[in-house]
Design an enzyme around this catalytic site. Structure first.
Site, mmCIF file in Angstrom:
data_model
loop_
_atom_site.group_PDB
_atom_site.id
_atom_site.type_symbol
_atom_site.label_atom_id
_atom_site.label_comp_id
_atom_site.label_asym_id
_atom_site.label_seq_id
_atom_site.Cartn_x
_atom_site.Cartn_y
_atom_site.Cartn_z
ATOM 1 N N SER A 11 0.858 -1.191 0.000
ATOM 2 C CA SER A 11 0.000 0.000 0.000
ATOM 3 C C SER A 11 0.884 1.227 0.000
ATOM 4 O O SER A 11 1.631 1.476 0.960
ATOM 5 C CB SER A 11 -0.875 0.008 1.251
ATOM 6 O OG SER A 11 -1.384 1.324 1.436
ATOM 7 N N HIS A 36 -1.193 -1.308 -4.289
ATOM 8 C CA HIS A 36 -2.472 -0.970 -3.659
ATOM 9 C C HIS A 36 -2.535 0.537 -3.412
ATOM 10 O O HIS A 36 -1.628 1.113 -2.807
ATOM 11 C CB HIS A 36 -2.575 -1.740 -2.344
ATOM 12 C CG HIS A 36 -3.860 -1.606 -1.605
ATOM 13 N ND1 HIS A 36 -4.985 -2.360 -1.905
ATOM 14 C CD2 HIS A 36 -4.216 -0.820 -0.563
ATOM 15 C CE1 HIS A 36 -5.970 -2.039 -1.077
ATOM 16 N NE2 HIS A 36 -5.530 -1.098 -0.245
ATOM 17 N N ASP A 38 -4.810 3.559 -1.826
ATOM 18 C CA ASP A 38 -5.898 3.850 -0.886
ATOM 19 C C ASP A 38 -6.468 5.236 -1.124
ATOM 20 O O ASP A 38 -5.821 6.245 -0.829
ATOM 21 C CB ASP A 38 -5.365 3.760 0.553
ATOM 22 C CG ASP A 38 -5.121 2.323 0.973
ATOM 23 O OD1 ASP A 38 -6.064 1.521 0.890
ATOM 24 O OD2 ASP A 38 -3.985 2.011 1.372
ATOM 25 N N MET A 40 -9.116 7.967 -0.038
ATOM 26 C CA MET A 40 -9.947 8.339 1.119
ATOM 27 C C MET A 40 -10.489 9.745 0.911
ATOM 28 O O MET A 40 -9.761 10.627 0.425
ATOM 29 C CB MET A 40 -9.118 8.302 2.401
ATOM 30 C CG MET A 40 -8.425 6.976 2.647
ATOM 31 S SD MET A 40 -7.559 6.968 4.222
ATOM 32 C CE MET A 40 -6.658 5.413 4.107
ATOM 33 N N HIS A 69 -8.452 0.954 -3.796
ATOM 34 C CA HIS A 69 -9.377 0.736 -2.680
ATOM 35 C C HIS A 69 -10.063 2.066 -2.381
ATOM 36 O O HIS A 69 -9.420 3.003 -1.895
ATOM 37 C CB HIS A 69 -8.544 0.226 -1.487
ATOM 38 C CG HIS A 69 -9.301 -0.001 -0.232
ATOM 39 N ND1 HIS A 69 -8.668 -0.236 0.979
ATOM 40 C CD2 HIS A 69 -10.636 -0.054 0.040
ATOM 41 C CE1 HIS A 69 -9.571 -0.406 1.922
ATOM 42 N NE2 HIS A 69 -10.773 -0.299 1.378
ATOM 43 N N MET A 71 -12.231 4.232 -0.267
ATOM 44 C CA MET A 71 -12.876 4.463 1.033
ATOM 45 C C MET A 71 -13.575 5.809 0.946
ATOM 46 O O MET A 71 -13.137 6.804 1.534
ATOM 47 C CB MET A 71 -11.815 4.426 2.141
ATOM 48 C CG MET A 71 -11.318 3.009 2.408
ATOM 49 S SD MET A 71 -9.704 2.972 3.198
ATOM 50 C CE MET A 71 -8.672 3.114 1.752
ATOM 51 N N MET A 140 -11.571 -6.238 5.621
ATOM 52 C CA MET A 140 -10.722 -5.281 6.342
ATOM 53 C C MET A 140 -10.349 -5.868 7.710
ATOM 54 O O MET A 140 -11.221 -6.314 8.462
ATOM 55 C CB MET A 140 -11.450 -3.947 6.558
ATOM 56 C CG MET A 140 -11.647 -3.119 5.295
ATOM 57 S SD MET A 140 -10.123 -2.721 4.404
ATOM 58 C CE MET A 140 -9.182 -1.814 5.634
ATOM 59 N N ASP A 178 -6.533 -6.582 4.462
ATOM 60 C CA ASP A 178 -5.913 -5.248 4.457
ATOM 61 C C ASP A 178 -5.966 -4.659 5.860
ATOM 62 O O ASP A 178 -7.050 -4.446 6.406
ATOM 63 C CB ASP A 178 -6.699 -4.372 3.460
ATOM 64 C CG ASP A 178 -6.119 -2.973 3.297
ATOM 65 O OD1 ASP A 178 -5.063 -2.689 3.866
ATOM 66 O OD2 ASP A 178 -6.757 -2.181 2.571
#
Ligand code: DX5
Ligand code: ZN
Length: 224
Positions: A11, A36, A38, A40, A69, A71, A140, A178
């Site tokens: 990540s 990966h 992330d 957000m 991913h 979020m 998660m 994760d």
């Protein structure tokens, strides 16, 4: 079901952004399988990270698959931009939408792998009806929002139940974990049936980050 090989997805949330290309090269040299990313939004989770520009930058640094991913709330607003920027897979949270099936099929229609993620407090029942629509299930193992958190031990049983759900549904989806994945937690996750392991802090804070990817693979295969 056939046991899938282990995949490590560093990540980049824990990477040094002042030298992102070097960090991604380091991951590749160490044997990373995916990168990966992330995303957000400061609303679904209490932290703000990056969007299409960074996915595009990662894409220009590597030909490894880019596992994004999301979020975020209203994840569908980003699908087209992220697919165009080079995302290989888009994983959305079951908690973030009431139209999960619609969004998963939209992701596939863009040529991306469709993933669904569930938070520690979310039941596997929330994904039971969409097993035909997913290429990846992300369990998660921390509450999302930050890197470097401690692995939640109750996740192991949930991974085991997720494995059973996919097998019973005859789904070929990858089972990803994760959060808090490290040498001391990865083997239990693997034994419980996970095949794809996101790791941020464990890799980027290691004394030899590149070698740590191999160490994680060895730990997951009981070679360590
Ligand atoms: C957490 C993110 C993770 C995070 C993992 O919200 O989804 O991908 O970067 O970081 P570590 O491996 O440090 O727990
Ligand atoms: Zn993540």
């Amino acid at each position: 079901m056939t046991v899938k090989p282990i995949r490590i997805a560093p990540s980049i949330l824990s990477a040094d952004f002042a030298c992102l290309r070097d960090e991604i090269d380091m991951c590749r040299q160490g044997g990373a399988d995916w990168i990966h990313v992330d995303v957000m939004d400061g609303q679904f989770v209490p932290n703000l990270t990056f969007g299409a520009k960074v996915i595009d930058a990662v894409k220009r640094c590597t030909d490894l698959p880019i596992d994004v991913h999301l979020m975020v709330i209203h994840p569908e607003s980003y699908f087209e931009d992220f697919a165009r920027a080079g995302a290989t897979g888009l994983t959305i949270h079951a908690e973030a939408t009431v139209h999960l099936q619609r969004h998963l099929s939209h992701i596939r229609s863009l040529g991306c792998r469709a993933g669904v993620a569930i938070n520690p407090a979310t039941s596997l029942d929330s994904v039971r009806e969409v097993t035909d629509d997913i290429d990846l299930l992300l369990v998660m193992t921390v509450n999302p929002g930050f890197g470097g958190q401690a692995f939640i031990p109750a996740s192991i049983d949930k991974i085991r139940r997720a494995r059973r759900l996919l097998d019973e549904s005859r789904s070929d989806a990858d089972l990803e974990v994760d959060g808090g994945v490290a040498r001391d937690t990865i083997l239990q996750c693997r034994r419980a049936g996970a095949d794809t392991f996101v790791a941020g802090n464990a890799i980027f804070s290691a004394s030899r980050p590149s070698a740590e990817i191999g160490e994680l693979k060895a730990a997951a295969t009981e070679l360590a």
